[in-house]
Design a protein around this motif. Sequence first.
Motif, mmCIF file in Angstrom:
data_model
loop_
_atom_site.group_PDB
_atom_site.id
_atom_site.type_symbol
_atom_site.label_atom_id
_atom_site.label_comp_id
_atom_site.label_asym_id
_atom_site.label_seq_id
_atom_site.Cartn_x
_atom_site.Cartn_y
_atom_site.Cartn_z
ATOM 1 N N GLU A 160 0.856 -1.178 0.000
ATOM 2 C CA GLU A 160 0.000 0.000 0.000
ATOM 3 C C GLU A 160 0.894 1.230 0.000
ATOM 4 N N ALA A 161 0.498 2.235 -0.764
ATOM 5 C CA ALA A 161 1.308 3.445 -0.912
ATOM 6 C C ALA A 161 0.511 4.678 -0.523
ATOM 7 N N ARG A 162 1.229 5.650 0.018
ATOM 8 C CA ARG A 162 0.725 7.008 0.189
ATOM 9 C C ARG A 162 1.742 7.926 -0.475
ATOM 10 N N ASN A 163 1.330 8.659 -1.493
ATOM 11 C CA ASN A 163 2.250 9.533 -2.207
ATOM 12 C C ASN A 163 1.938 10.985 -1.869
ATOM 13 N N LEU A 164 2.851 11.598 -1.151
ATOM 14 C CA LEU A 164 2.670 12.967 -0.696
ATOM 15 C C LEU A 164 2.939 13.904 -1.862
ATOM 16 N N ASP A 173 -1.634 12.347 -3.201
ATOM 17 C CA ASP A 173 -2.100 11.943 -4.526
ATOM 18 C C ASP A 173 -2.858 10.618 -4.420
ATOM 19 N N PRO A 174 -4.064 10.501 -4.993
ATOM 20 C CA PRO A 174 -4.799 9.244 -4.891
ATOM 21 C C PRO A 174 -4.217 8.112 -5.728
ATOM 22 N N ALA A 175 -3.499 8.443 -6.804
ATOM 23 C CA ALA A 175 -2.859 7.409 -7.637
ATOM 24 C C ALA A 175 -1.646 8.029 -8.314
ATOM 25 N N THR A 176 -0.542 7.295 -8.325
ATOM 26 C CA THR A 176 0.705 7.858 -8.868
ATOM 27 C C THR A 176 1.421 6.798 -9.691
ATOM 28 N N GLN A 202 -1.830 -0.840 -3.696
ATOM 29 C CA GLN A 202 -3.057 -0.131 -3.347
ATOM 30 C C GLN A 202 -2.700 1.323 -3.022
ATOM 31 N N GLN A 203 -3.556 2.240 -3.394
ATOM 32 C CA GLN A 203 -3.309 3.646 -3.096
ATOM 33 C C GLN A 203 -4.629 4.404 -3.102
ATOM 34 N N GLY A 204 -4.711 5.462 -2.328
ATOM 35 C CA GLY A 204 -5.867 6.338 -2.342
ATOM 36 C C GLY A 204 -6.845 6.147 -1.202
ATOM 37 N N PRO A 210 -9.816 4.977 -3.190
ATOM 38 C CA PRO A 210 -8.992 3.768 -3.261
ATOM 39 C C PRO A 210 -8.902 3.218 -4.673
ATOM 40 N N GLY A 211 -7.723 2.743 -5.021
ATOM 41 C CA GLY A 211 -7.497 2.149 -6.338
ATOM 42 C C GLY A 211 -6.380 1.137 -6.270
#
Length: 241
Positions: A160-164, A173-176, A202-204, A210-211
């Motif tokens: 799972e990612a969180r992209n600041l 960012d919800p998807a990168t 997973q991200q968002g 979520p995506g």
Amino acid sequence: MTDPAVGGDPRRSRVRYFSPIAEVPFCGHATIALAVALSTRIGAGTVAFDTPVGPVVIETEGEGVQTKASFTAIEPRINTFSAGVLAELLGLLRIAEEDLDPAFPPRIAYSGNWHPVLFIAHRQVFDSLDFDPDAVRQLMNVNNWTTVSVLQRLAEQEFEARNLFPVGVMAEDPATGSAAAAVGGYLRILGLVEPPAKIFIQQGRHVGRPGLLTVTIPPTGGIMVSGTAALIPNPLPPVGG
């Protein structure tokens, strides 16, 4: 911004990418969205984008909301952090060094854009991430980073990612797609996967969007990122209406 039909070819476009505050060299999720949008006009298949970082080839399949797009990014590479920069970044994110997952060393990864890659060991720290957007943006600008990619490993091939991405009213960012490609390159270069491999990011979730991004990691060459796009009806009235 798109210049369609380069050389008269409807499947080749010249593309530039802009955030709310500046132009960025490459944007993976915008690439997927544009390819899906083009497929509704010219049909699914192969399209090519001439981008500021080089040519990017995208494959689309399906139709409507079921359309899937896959782009192959440029050759990835990684760098280590300069002296003191990692400590400054962790301080701004209010993360202690012991919060990092020792199996995934912090690096700065590139696949069209530069992204610091930080893996968090503890779920609570990952979910409660807190930072000053203005201070993080200033550090990102100084170091030419596009997003800060914070991840946690969920399973063998799942992350799972969180992209600041603090720009304007946005902080995350919800998807990168470019960061997903950079993470795939990071894993391959450091020998943390055995290619050919496929991982799922997973991200968002933390921003209510979520995506899932599918990342295919070949033994050599660019990393492939696949995803879908949401088709949104045009909210503007027709010209003259």
